[in-house]
Design a protein around this motif. Structure first.
Motif, PDB file in Angstrom:
ATOM      1  N   THR A   5     -20.403  72.878 -33.561  1.00 43.89           N
ATOM      2  CA  THR A   5     -20.219  74.275 -33.929  1.00 43.89           C
ATOM      3  C   THR A   5     -19.787  74.359 -35.392  1.00 43.89           C
ATOM      4  O   THR A   5     -18.857  73.667 -35.813  1.00 43.89           O
ATOM      5  N   LEU A   6     -20.458  75.179 -36.154  1.00 45.63           N
ATOM      6  CA  LEU A   6     -20.145  75.368 -37.566  1.00 45.63           C
ATOM      7  C   LEU A   6     -19.269  76.608 -37.715  1.00 45.63           C
ATOM      8  O   LEU A   6     -19.671  77.711 -37.343  1.00 45.63           O
ATOM      9  N   PHE A   7     -18.083  76.418 -38.239  1.00 45.67           N
ATOM     10  CA  PHE A   7     -17.130  77.510 -38.399  1.00 45.67           C
ATOM     11  C   PHE A   7     -17.150  77.994 -39.852  1.00 45.67           C
ATOM     12  O   PHE A   7     -16.908  77.208 -40.775  1.00 45.67           O
ATOM     13  N   SER A   8     -17.414  79.259 -40.044  1.00 48.62           N
ATOM     14  CA  SER A   8     -17.306  79.864 -41.364  1.00 48.62           C
ATOM     15  C   SER A   8     -15.824  79.927 -41.759  1.00 48.62           C
ATOM     16  O   SER A   8     -14.938  79.714 -40.916  1.00 48.62           O
ATOM     17  N   PRO A   9     -15.526  80.225 -43.026  1.00 43.05           N
ATOM     18  CA  PRO A   9     -14.111  80.408 -43.390  1.00 43.05           C
ATOM     19  C   PRO A   9     -13.413  81.444 -42.516  1.00 43.05           C
ATOM     20  O   PRO A   9     -12.263  81.235 -42.096  1.00 43.05           O
ATOM     21  N   GLU A  10     -14.110  82.545 -42.219  1.00 45.10           N
ATOM     22  CA  GLU A  10     -13.493  83.599 -41.401  1.00 45.10           C
ATOM     23  C   GLU A  10     -13.260  83.119 -39.970  1.00 45.10           C
ATOM     24  O   GLU A  10     -12.199  83.378 -39.377  1.00 45.10           O
ATOM     25  N   LEU A  65     -12.827  65.815 -45.682  1.00 45.54           N
ATOM     26  CA  LEU A  65     -13.429  65.358 -46.927  1.00 45.54           C
ATOM     27  C   LEU A  65     -13.461  66.539 -47.881  1.00 45.54           C
ATOM     28  O   LEU A  65     -14.195  67.510 -47.661  1.00 45.54           O
ATOM     29  N   ILE A  66     -12.626  66.473 -48.895  1.00 45.39           N
ATOM     30  CA  ILE A  66     -12.518  67.599 -49.814  1.00 45.39           C
ATOM     31  C   ILE A  66     -12.494  67.109 -51.255  1.00 45.39           C
ATOM     32  O   ILE A  66     -12.130  65.971 -51.547  1.00 45.39           O
ATOM     33  N   SER A  67     -12.872  68.001 -52.143  1.00 50.24           N
ATOM     34  CA  SER A  67     -12.715  67.758 -53.573  1.00 50.24           C
ATOM     35  C   SER A  67     -11.634  68.685 -54.108  1.00 50.24           C
ATOM     36  O   SER A  67     -11.443  69.795 -53.598  1.00 50.24           O
ATOM     37  N   PHE A  68     -10.914  68.203 -55.117  1.00 50.21           N
ATOM     38  CA  PHE A  68      -9.915  69.037 -55.803  1.00 50.21           C
ATOM     39  C   PHE A  68     -10.182  68.946 -57.290  1.00 50.21           C
ATOM     40  O   PHE A  68     -10.141  67.859 -57.879  1.00 50.21           O
ATOM     41  N   VAL A  69     -10.458  70.097 -57.895  1.00 51.53           N
ATOM     42  CA  VAL A  69     -10.718  70.175 -59.334  1.00 51.53           C
ATOM     43  C   VAL A  69      -9.793  71.256 -59.880  1.00 51.53           C
ATOM     44  O   VAL A  69      -9.987  72.454 -59.619  1.00 51.53           O
ATOM     45  N   ALA A  70      -8.788  70.841 -60.627  1.00 53.92           N
ATOM     46  CA  ALA A  70      -7.706  71.746 -61.012  1.00 53.92           C
ATOM     47  C   ALA A  70      -8.178  72.911 -61.876  1.00 53.92           C
ATOM     48  O   ALA A  70      -7.641  74.017 -61.777  1.00 53.92           O
ATOM     49  N   GLY A  79     -10.452  75.714 -56.334  1.00 55.34           N
ATOM     50  CA  GLY A  79      -9.979  74.386 -56.693  1.00 55.34           C
ATOM     51  C   GLY A  79     -10.243  73.364 -55.608  1.00 55.34           C
ATOM     52  O   GLY A  79     -10.485  72.189 -55.894  1.00 55.34           O
ATOM     53  N   ILE A  80     -10.179  73.784 -54.338  1.00 58.89           N
ATOM     54  CA  ILE A  80     -10.402  72.898 -53.205  1.00 58.89           C
ATOM     55  C   ILE A  80     -11.689  73.301 -52.502  1.00 58.89           C
ATOM     56  O   ILE A  80     -11.888  74.479 -52.197  1.00 58.89           O
ATOM     57  N   GLN A  81     -12.566  72.336 -52.256  1.00 55.95           N
ATOM     58  CA  GLN A  81     -13.808  72.575 -51.527  1.00 55.95           C
ATOM     59  C   GLN A  81     -14.035  71.416 -50.562  1.00 55.95           C
ATOM     60  O   GLN A  81     -13.627  70.288 -50.831  1.00 55.95           O
ATOM     61  N   GLY A  82     -14.693  71.682 -49.438  1.00 51.99           N
ATOM     62  CA  GLY A  82     -14.979  70.607 -48.505  1.00 51.99           C
ATOM     63  C   GLY A  82     -14.934  71.060 -47.062  1.00 51.99           C
ATOM     64  O   GLY A  82     -14.951  72.259 -46.765  1.00 51.99           O
ATOM     65  N   ASP A  83     -14.853  70.088 -46.156  1.00 50.39           N
ATOM     66  CA  ASP A  83     -14.956  70.367 -44.726  1.00 50.39           C
ATOM     67  C   ASP A  83     -14.027  69.444 -43.936  1.00 50.39           C
ATOM     68  O   ASP A  83     -13.603  68.391 -44.417  1.00 50.39           O
ATOM     69  N   VAL A  84     -13.747  69.864 -42.695  1.00 50.72           N
ATOM     70  CA  VAL A  84     -13.075  69.020 -41.716  1.00 50.72           C
ATOM     71  C   VAL A  84     -14.056  68.805 -40.566  1.00 50.72           C
ATOM     72  O   VAL A  84     -14.487  69.764 -39.922  1.00 50.72           O
ATOM     73  N   LEU A  97     -17.442  71.636 -37.234  1.00 53.14           N
ATOM     74  CA  LEU A  97     -17.296  71.492 -38.678  1.00 53.14           C
ATOM     75  C   LEU A  97     -16.504  72.702 -39.153  1.00 53.14           C
ATOM     76  O   LEU A  97     -16.982  73.843 -39.061  1.00 53.14           O
ATOM     77  N   LEU A  98     -15.274  72.467 -39.609  1.00 56.44           N
ATOM     78  CA  LEU A  98     -14.382  73.531 -40.034  1.00 56.44           C
ATOM     79  C   LEU A  98     -14.392  73.656 -41.553  1.00 56.44           C
ATOM     80  O   LEU A  98     -14.611  72.674 -42.273  1.00 56.44           O
ATOM     81  N   ASP A  99     -14.126  74.851 -42.036  1.00 54.72           N
ATOM     82  CA  ASP A  99     -14.057  75.064 -43.477  1.00 54.72           C
ATOM     83  C   ASP A  99     -12.791  74.404 -44.028  1.00 54.72           C
ATOM     84  O   ASP A  99     -11.670  74.776 -43.666  1.00 54.72           O
ATOM     85  N   GLY A 100     -12.976  73.421 -44.908  1.00 57.46           N
ATOM     86  CA  GLY A 100     -11.857  72.624 -45.394  1.00 57.46           C
ATOM     87  C   GLY A 100     -10.787  73.405 -46.134  1.00 57.46           C
ATOM     88  O   GLY A 100      -9.593  73.247 -45.844  1.00 57.46           O
ATOM     89  N   PRO A 101     -11.129  74.247 -47.118  1.00 54.48           N
ATOM     90  CA  PRO A 101     -10.090  74.997 -47.814  1.00 54.48           C
ATOM     91  C   PRO A 101      -9.301  75.924 -46.890  1.00 54.48           C
ATOM     92  O   PRO A 101      -8.085  76.089 -47.071  1.00 54.48           O
ATOM     93  N   THR A 102      -9.957  76.504 -45.909  1.00 56.24           N
ATOM     94  CA  THR A 102      -9.242  77.385 -44.978  1.00 56.24           C
ATOM     95  C   THR A 102      -8.260  76.593 -44.129  1.00 56.24           C
ATOM     96  O   THR A 102      -7.112  77.008 -43.918  1.00 56.24           O
ATOM     97  N   VAL A 103      -8.699  75.433 -43.626  1.00 59.71           N
ATOM     98  CA  VAL A 103      -7.790  74.581 -42.866  1.00 59.71           C
ATOM     99  C   VAL A 103      -6.612  74.165 -43.737  1.00 59.71           C
ATOM    100  O   VAL A 103      -5.443  74.221 -43.316  1.00 59.71           O
ATOM    101  N   THR A 104      -6.884  73.745 -44.972  1.00 59.17           N
ATOM    102  CA  THR A 104      -5.815  73.306 -45.870  1.00 59.17           C
ATOM    103  C   THR A 104      -4.799  74.416 -46.098  1.00 59.17           C
ATOM    104  O   THR A 104      -3.580  74.184 -46.023  1.00 59.17           O
TER     105      THR A 104
END
Length: 307
Positions: A5-10, A65-70, A79-84, A97-104
């Motif tokens: 299941t693919l979860f959008s940020p919302e 798995l996320i990227s952080f670019v200040a 600044g944070i992008q990626g997935d869980v 597959l969860l939205d990484g920035p939202t989980v963070t």
């Protein structure tokens, strides 16, 4: 076999209400089956980092798995992008597959909420939020829904960002205002969240004796939000706490104050202790276990269906 299941940020946010997520984090800290290896941080050529954070318990496994670019704000990017990625630990199926920035954002705020529930001398506020970005917004929502905070003060280097967060707070039914001097506002606020870029100390004043501080912006030894003498003051007069033992080498605020972080109790240590006296400084650096707690909430329906 059904695809994950693919979860959008919302949808990710809707699946992770803050009070329930804080409870899930407390449950995870009591679970001996949880295993969280050290995260891998790979520097990127342009100055960002790619971070891989695996974790598992007896039933659910994840990798964030996320990227952080200040400096991504200047590019109009987060600044944070990626997935869980969430797996069934028994048969290896990908469940979600969860939205990484939202989980963070949500798990970090839920960790602070749990710490406030266990450690804060007072939980009624007013709440001071320093830093009006993603984490400032998440902590506003978490403390409102989990502690019942009704009064909020917002400080930010950007007046527009502060005003936007104030407007969001008012939309939630809170009494909110912008403050231009965060140090001065400390005198009126027993709850404080610092969620700044942590490139230099933003707070220098002594907090109240009944203050609870959640410092979440700094997560490397080179980063800090609070002046070292403030951290030393709280260490002498009150209580220090860290989210996990990973903070021993990541808690810039405390390390730059010359404090022995290895001697500071973790959030897990405080679950069964009485509430401390005096000011409390809770340093949060992040841990894949928090992402696993979020995944456990989401995965419960998949696991239950197939058990």
């Amino acid at each position: 076999m059904n695809p994950p299941t693919l979860f959008s940020p919302e949808a990710t946010a809707a699946a992770l209400p803050y009070p329930e997520l804080a409870d899930a984090i407390a449950a995870l800290l009591r679970d001996p089956a949880v295993k969280v290896p050290a995260r891998t941080v790979l520097p990127l050529p342009a100055g960002g980092v790619l971070i891989a954070m695996p974790a598992t318990d007896a039933r659910v496994a994840i990798t964030k798995l996320i990227s952080f670019v200040a400096d991504n704000a200047a590019r109009g990017l987060p600044g944070i992008q990626g997935d869980v990625i969430v797996f069934d630990a028994r048969d290896g199926r990908r469940l979600a597959l969860l939205d990484g920035p939202t989980v963070t954002a949500r798990r970090t705020a839920a960790v602070s909420l749990l710490a406030a529930q266990r450690l804060a001398p007072r939980t009624d506020g007013p709440l001071l939020i320093v830093g009006a970005g993603v984490q400032g917004r998440a902590h506003l929502e978490a403390f409102a829904s989990g502690l019942g905070v009704t009064q909020v003060r917002v400080a930010s280097r950007s007046a527009a960002s502060a005003d936007a967060l104030v407007a969001h707070a008012r939309h939630l039914g809170l009494e909110a205002s912008r403050v231009d001097d965060a140090d001065a506002a400390l005198a009126d606020c027993p709850l404080v969240v610092s969620a700044t870029p942590a490139q230099a100390a933003s707070l220098h004043a002594t907090p109240r004796d009944d203050a609870f501080i959640a410092a979440v912006g700094a997560f490397t030894p080179a980063m800090l939000e609070w002046a070292p003498d403030v951290c030393r003051h709280i260490a002498a007069r009150g209580t220090l706490a860290v989210d996990t033992r990973d903070a021993d080498h990541e808690a810039g605020d405390l390390l730059q104050a010359g404090l022995d972080v290895t001697a500071v109790p973790t959030l897990a240590d405080w679950l069964d202790r009485p509430r401390p006296n005096g000011p409390v400084f809770f340093k949060s650096c992040g841990w894949a276990g928090w992402d696993l707690a979020a995944a456990r909430l989401v995965a419960a329906e998949f696991i239950r269906t197939d058990a």
